[in-house]
Motif scaffolding. Sequence first.
Motif, PDB file in Angstrom:
ATOM      1  N   LEU A  88      49.171  52.383  40.145  1.00 41.39           N
ATOM      2  CA  LEU A  88      50.327  51.927  39.367  1.00 41.39           C
ATOM      3  C   LEU A  88      50.111  52.132  37.863  1.00 41.39           C
ATOM      4  O   LEU A  88      51.040  52.492  37.140  1.00 41.39           O
ATOM      5  CB  LEU A  88      50.624  50.456  39.665  1.00 41.39           C
ATOM      6  N   MET A  89      48.890  51.926  37.402  1.00 46.95           N
ATOM      7  CA  MET A  89      48.599  52.122  35.980  1.00 46.95           C
ATOM      8  C   MET A  89      48.667  53.604  35.607  1.00 46.95           C
ATOM      9  O   MET A  89      49.148  53.957  34.531  1.00 46.95           O
ATOM     10  CB  MET A  89      47.240  51.531  35.604  1.00 46.95           C
ATOM     11  N   HIS A  90      48.227  54.476  36.514  1.00 46.85           N
ATOM     12  CA  HIS A  90      48.372  55.919  36.270  1.00 46.85           C
ATOM     13  C   HIS A  90      49.857  56.293  36.177  1.00 46.85           C
ATOM     14  O   HIS A  90      50.256  57.054  35.287  1.00 46.85           O
ATOM     15  CB  HIS A  90      47.717  56.727  37.391  1.00 46.85           C
ATOM     16  N   GLU A  91      50.663  55.746  37.085  1.00 44.55           N
ATOM     17  CA  GLU A  91      52.095  56.034  37.067  1.00 44.55           C
ATOM     18  C   GLU A  91      52.745  55.497  35.788  1.00 44.55           C
ATOM     19  O   GLU A  91      53.605  56.157  35.188  1.00 44.55           O
ATOM     20  CB  GLU A  91      52.764  55.445  38.302  1.00 44.55           C
ATOM     21  N   LEU A  92      52.326  54.323  35.351  1.00 51.27           N
ATOM     22  CA  LEU A  92      52.863  53.738  34.128  1.00 51.27           C
ATOM     23  C   LEU A  92      52.534  54.607  32.914  1.00 51.27           C
ATOM     24  O   LEU A  92      53.413  54.909  32.093  1.00 51.27           O
ATOM     25  CB  LEU A  92      52.295  52.332  33.922  1.00 51.27           C
ATOM     26  N   TRP A 159      47.186  51.577  23.624  1.00 53.78           N
ATOM     27  CA  TRP A 159      46.438  52.345  22.630  1.00 53.78           C
ATOM     28  C   TRP A 159      46.089  53.725  23.175  1.00 53.78           C
ATOM     29  O   TRP A 159      46.140  54.720  22.444  1.00 53.78           O
ATOM     30  CB  TRP A 159      45.185  51.601  22.174  1.00 53.78           C
ATOM     31  N   LEU A 160      45.741  53.813  24.439  1.00 46.77           N
ATOM     32  CA  LEU A 160      45.459  55.116  25.039  1.00 46.77           C
ATOM     33  C   LEU A 160      46.700  56.020  24.969  1.00 46.77           C
ATOM     34  O   LEU A 160      46.593  57.203  24.628  1.00 46.77           O
ATOM     35  CB  LEU A 160      45.006  54.963  26.489  1.00 46.77           C
ATOM     36  N   HIS A 177      42.907  60.793  33.226  1.00 45.05           N
ATOM     37  CA  HIS A 177      42.843  60.154  34.549  1.00 45.05           C
ATOM     38  C   HIS A 177      41.624  59.254  34.660  1.00 45.05           C
ATOM     39  O   HIS A 177      41.725  58.088  35.072  1.00 45.05           O
ATOM     40  CB  HIS A 177      42.844  61.226  35.649  1.00 45.05           C
ATOM     41  N   ASP A 178      40.471  59.768  34.279  1.00 44.74           N
ATOM     42  CA  ASP A 178      39.236  58.978  34.368  1.00 44.74           C
ATOM     43  C   ASP A 178      39.264  57.792  33.409  1.00 44.74           C
ATOM     44  O   ASP A 178      38.726  56.724  33.724  1.00 44.74           O
ATOM     45  CB  ASP A 178      38.015  59.854  34.096  1.00 44.74           C
ATOM     46  N   LEU A 179      39.875  57.960  32.243  1.00 44.85           N
ATOM     47  CA  LEU A 179      39.970  56.853  31.293  1.00 44.85           C
ATOM     48  C   LEU A 179      40.820  55.716  31.852  1.00 44.85           C
ATOM     49  O   LEU A 179      40.438  54.544  31.751  1.00 44.85           O
ATOM     50  CB  LEU A 179      40.538  57.338  29.958  1.00 44.85           C
ATOM     51  N   VAL A 180      41.975  56.045  32.439  1.00 44.65           N
ATOM     52  CA  VAL A 180      42.838  55.005  33.011  1.00 44.65           C
ATOM     53  C   VAL A 180      42.102  54.296  34.146  1.00 44.65           C
ATOM     54  O   VAL A 180      42.072  53.060  34.217  1.00 44.65           O
ATOM     55  CB  VAL A 180      44.183  55.592  33.496  1.00 44.65           C
ATOM     56  N   GLY A 182      38.897  54.058  34.611  1.00 45.56           N
ATOM     57  CA  GLY A 182      37.814  53.270  34.032  1.00 45.56           C
ATOM     58  C   GLY A 182      38.291  51.980  33.386  1.00 45.56           C
ATOM     59  O   GLY A 182      37.620  50.945  33.476  1.00 45.56           O
ATOM     60  N   LEU A 183      39.448  52.025  32.744  1.00 40.52           N
ATOM     61  CA  LEU A 183      40.001  50.811  32.143  1.00 40.52           C
ATOM     62  C   LEU A 183      40.324  49.767  33.207  1.00 40.52           C
ATOM     63  O   LEU A 183      40.008  48.591  33.045  1.00 40.52           O
ATOM     64  CB  LEU A 183      41.247  51.140  31.314  1.00 40.52           C
ATOM     65  N   VAL A 184      40.948  50.205  34.298  1.00 47.92           N
ATOM     66  CA  VAL A 184      41.264  49.258  35.373  1.00 47.92           C
ATOM     67  C   VAL A 184      39.979  48.690  35.948  1.00 47.92           C
ATOM     68  O   VAL A 184      39.856  47.470  36.147  1.00 47.92           O
ATOM     69  CB  VAL A 184      42.121  49.916  36.479  1.00 47.92           C
ATOM     70  N   GLU A 185      38.998  49.537  36.206  1.00 50.84           N
ATOM     71  CA  GLU A 185      37.737  49.070  36.781  1.00 50.84           C
ATOM     72  C   GLU A 185      36.989  48.146  35.831  1.00 50.84           C
ATOM     73  O   GLU A 185      36.337  47.201  36.268  1.00 50.84           O
ATOM     74  CB  GLU A 185      36.863  50.256  37.172  1.00 50.84           C
ATOM     75  N   GLY A 186      37.096  48.390  34.519  1.00 53.08           N
ATOM     76  CA  GLY A 186      36.441  47.522  33.550  1.00 53.08           C
ATOM     77  C   GLY A 186      37.091  46.154  33.455  1.00 53.08           C
ATOM     78  O   GLY A 186      36.418  45.142  33.287  1.00 53.08           O
ATOM     79  N   VAL A 187      38.405  46.121  33.580  1.00 54.13           N
ATOM     80  CA  VAL A 187      39.141  44.867  33.494  1.00 54.13           C
ATOM     81  C   VAL A 187      39.085  44.102  34.812  1.00 54.13           C
ATOM     82  O   VAL A 187      39.099  42.871  34.826  1.00 54.13           O
ATOM     83  CB  VAL A 187      40.617  45.148  33.092  1.00 54.13           C
ATOM     84  N   LEU A 188      38.999  44.825  35.908  1.00 50.18           N
ATOM     85  CA  LEU A 188      39.049  44.213  37.237  1.00 50.18           C
ATOM     86  C   LEU A 188      37.851  44.700  38.062  1.00 50.18           C
ATOM     87  O   LEU A 188      37.995  45.580  38.902  1.00 50.18           O
ATOM     88  CB  LEU A 188      40.368  44.588  37.905  1.00 50.18           C
ATOM     89  N   PRO A 189      36.658  44.163  37.786  1.00 51.25           N
ATOM     90  CA  PRO A 189      35.472  44.616  38.525  1.00 51.25           C
ATOM     91  C   PRO A 189      35.653  44.395  40.019  1.00 51.25           C
ATOM     92  O   PRO A 189      36.368  43.509  40.459  1.00 51.25           O
ATOM     93  CB  PRO A 189      34.354  43.742  37.984  1.00 51.25           C
ATOM     94  N   GLY A 190      35.004  45.225  40.789  1.00 49.28           N
ATOM     95  CA  GLY A 190      35.087  45.102  42.239  1.00 49.28           C
ATOM     96  C   GLY A 190      34.443  46.308  42.888  1.00 49.28           C
ATOM     97  O   GLY A 190      33.630  46.994  42.264  1.00 49.28           O
TER      98      GLY A 190
END
Length: 196
Positions: A88-92, A159-160, A177-180, A182-190
Amino acid sequence: MRQNPARRAALLDAAIEVLAREGARGLTFRAVDTEAAVPVGTASNYFANRDDLLTQVGNRFYERLEPAPEVMAAALSGPRDRDRLTQLMHELVERVTSFRSGFLALVELRLEATRRPALRELLTKRIRADVERNIANHEVSGLPGDADTVVSLYLALNWLILERLTLPDVFPEEQIHDLVTGLVEGVLPGPGRGSA
């Protein structure tokens, strides 16, 4: 003031293009009329003054960016996990970036709001309401994360997007793609990438 909704929308769309290309100083009724290919004086029949035009441009940006309800429903089908949130963040990012002139016009409006208290008040209310709506939608969606997740992603992705649209060589396109992700993974570890 004239009330033809289609003409008003066309004038606002023209104003977005002028703002993105010329900046706030270049936004005049005449420039909007020229961009919209309408007779001189048309914009002044639809907007009380320049502040009214600036205010309505901000609202128009969000109208054009809003996904249709069926698009949102389709986006939320399937599992409600971090991978879905990442998608969803990639689509946004793609949706906002594809409306380049709109995002750049919004940046111009934000800068102009530092000098115009009424515009600042309007943009503050509009953007705060947008963030609150995104938080509420996220909470009912069943996706992982909370209000802090939404706010963190909002700040980071905006900002991105700004970098992507204004200084695209800072982060080359093949890194986006990798930045988006990575941002999701950094904010939402799992779990790691690609896990369900």
